[in-house]
Motif scaffolding. Structure first.
Motif, PDB file in Angstrom:
ATOM      1  N   SER A  33       0.845  -1.190   0.000  1.00  0.00           N
ATOM      2  CA  SER A  33       0.000   0.000   0.000  1.00  0.00           C
ATOM      3  C   SER A  33       0.879   1.238   0.000  1.00  0.00           C
ATOM      4  N   LEU A  34       0.280   2.380  -0.321  1.00  0.00           N
ATOM      5  CA  LEU A  34       1.025   3.635  -0.242  1.00  0.00           C
ATOM      6  C   LEU A  34       1.081   4.151   1.195  1.00  0.00           C
ATOM      7  N   SER A  35      -0.089   4.152   1.854  1.00  0.00           N
ATOM      8  CA  SER A  35      -0.141   4.639   3.239  1.00  0.00           C
ATOM      9  C   SER A  35      -1.083   3.805   4.107  1.00  0.00           C
ATOM     10  N   GLY A  36      -1.309   2.562   3.686  1.00  0.00           N
ATOM     11  CA  GLY A  36      -2.086   1.647   4.518  1.00  0.00           C
ATOM     12  C   GLY A  36      -3.573   1.617   4.272  1.00  0.00           C
ATOM     13  N   HIS A  37      -4.054   2.269   3.199  1.00  0.00           N
ATOM     14  CA  HIS A  37      -5.499   2.335   2.961  1.00  0.00           C
ATOM     15  C   HIS A  37      -5.979   1.496   1.785  1.00  0.00           C
ATOM     16  N   MET A  38      -5.137   1.245   0.821  1.00  0.00           N
ATOM     17  CA  MET A  38      -5.527   0.479  -0.360  1.00  0.00           C
ATOM     18  C   MET A  38      -4.564  -0.668  -0.587  1.00  0.00           C
ATOM     19  N   ASP A  39      -5.113  -1.799  -0.991  1.00  0.00           N
ATOM     20  CA  ASP A  39      -4.306  -2.970  -1.306  1.00  0.00           C
ATOM     21  C   ASP A  39      -3.745  -2.827  -2.722  1.00  0.00           C
ATOM     22  N   LEU A  40      -2.416  -2.723  -2.826  1.00  0.00           N
ATOM     23  CA  LEU A  40      -1.767  -2.554  -4.125  1.00  0.00           C
ATOM     24  C   LEU A  40      -0.917  -3.759  -4.505  1.00  0.00           C
ATOM     25  N   THR A  41      -1.163  -4.874  -3.848  1.00  0.00           N
ATOM     26  CA  THR A  41      -0.370  -6.076  -4.129  1.00  0.00           C
ATOM     27  C   THR A  41      -0.720  -6.695  -5.482  1.00  0.00           C
ATOM     28  N   GLN A  42      -1.905  -6.351  -6.010  1.00  0.00           N
ATOM     29  CA  GLN A  42      -2.353  -6.890  -7.286  1.00  0.00           C
ATOM     30  C   GLN A  42      -2.713  -5.758  -8.250  1.00  0.00           C
ATOM     31  N   PRO A  43      -2.649  -6.006  -9.550  1.00  0.00           N
ATOM     32  CA  PRO A  43      -3.060  -4.986 -10.525  1.00  0.00           C
ATOM     33  C   PRO A  43      -4.520  -4.590 -10.322  1.00  0.00           C
ATOM     34  N   LEU A  44      -4.833  -3.327 -10.576  1.00  0.00           N
ATOM     35  CA  LEU A  44      -6.174  -2.788 -10.376  1.00  0.00           C
ATOM     36  C   LEU A  44      -6.838  -2.471 -11.710  1.00  0.00           C
ATOM     37  N   ALA A  45      -8.138  -2.789 -11.790  1.00  0.00           N
ATOM     38  CA  ALA A  45      -8.910  -2.464 -12.988  1.00  0.00           C
ATOM     39  C   ALA A  45      -9.295  -0.985 -12.957  1.00  0.00           C
ATOM     40  N   ARG A  46      -9.823  -0.483 -14.045  1.00  0.00           N
ATOM     41  CA  ARG A  46     -10.234   0.924 -14.139  1.00  0.00           C
ATOM     42  C   ARG A  46     -11.197   1.264 -13.003  1.00  0.00           C
ATOM     43  N   MET A  47     -10.955   2.379 -12.357  1.00  0.00           N
ATOM     44  CA  MET A  47     -11.742   2.790 -11.189  1.00  0.00           C
ATOM     45  C   MET A  47     -12.870   3.739 -11.653  1.00  0.00           C
ATOM     46  N   LYS A  48     -13.883   3.151 -12.245  1.00  0.00           N
ATOM     47  CA  LYS A  48     -14.972   3.922 -12.840  1.00  0.00           C
ATOM     48  C   LYS A  48     -15.761   4.700 -11.803  1.00  0.00           C
ATOM     49  N   GLN A  49     -15.769   4.215 -10.551  1.00  0.00           N
ATOM     50  CA  GLN A  49     -16.548   4.890  -9.508  1.00  0.00           C
ATOM     51  C   GLN A  49     -16.014   6.290  -9.188  1.00  0.00           C
ATOM     52  N   LEU A  50     -14.793   6.571  -9.623  1.00  0.00           N
ATOM     53  CA  LEU A  50     -14.203   7.888  -9.339  1.00  0.00           C
ATOM     54  C   LEU A  50     -14.462   8.906 -10.455  1.00  0.00           C
TER      55      LEU A  50
END
Length: 202
Positions: free
Chosen positions: A184-201
């Protein structure tokens, strides 16, 4: 009688001497042309089209103009509720389009109502795309100098992911630090795996 014979012999020899002289001059000219072609001097061979050997004709000049693409990069709005797209033009004559678009994102925005969430100290190291996944590596300043909370982290990650997934061949994005996967960058998001497009944003 003897004088007549000598005069006749001289008359017969004169054309022969002239022919020999002409042959000698032609031979020297051929040698000069050959030498010029070998040492690169002005006597080099000229083709039927008028161009020198080894040089392209005027119609064969290669285009060197830089390739330019119009892309979208994403920044958070001022209140941190969504990402807003900005159209940019990038050049891909010196680097691939994925690297160019990330450099454009890191350049920041001057648009009203938008803010920059990626730390200015963070440096882009590489972007590699394979099998639909883009792996983008930053220097450690990306996490070290990040000061946001959970919303800020989501916006930072989303700006990178949604910018790269603007290219239809990129389905997922993984953020790396110094070429290595992180939790994670600062403990809030799991970045261990690739992420799909974040359409909710959007």
């Amino acid at each position: 009688m003897m004088m007549k014979i000598l005069r006749g012999a001289r008359g017969a020899l004169l054309p022969l001497v002239i022919c020999c002289g002409l042959l000698l001059v032609a031979g020297c000219g051929a040698q000069t042309a050959t030498k010029g072609a070998q040492d690169g001097s002005d006597a080099s061979v000229v083709t039927e089209s008028g161009a020198r050997a080894g040089q392209p004709a005027s119609g064969e000049k290669k285009e060197t103009a830089a390739k330019e693409l119009t892309v979208k990069v994403y920044y958070p709005n001022d209140d941190g509720t969504k990402l807003v797209a900005v159209s940019r033009k990038i050049k891909t004559d010196k680097e691939d389009k994925y690297t160019a678009v990330m450099r454009s994102l890191l350049a920041g925005t001057q648009e009203k109502g938008q803010t920059v969430i990626i730390p200015k100290q963070a440096k882009l190291q590489s972007v590699k795309v394979a099998d639909g996944t883009a792996k983008v590596s930053f220097s450690r300043e990306l996490s070290k100098n990040f000061v946001g909370g959970s919303t800020g982290e989501e916006m930072l990650v989303g700006s990178i992911v949604d910018t790269l997934t603007e290219f239809p061949e990129v389905k997922r994005v993984q953020i790396l630090i110094d070429g290595k996967a992180i939790e994670s960058l600062s403990g809030h998001m799991d970045l261990t795996q690739p992420l799909a497009r974040m359409k909710q944003l959007l």
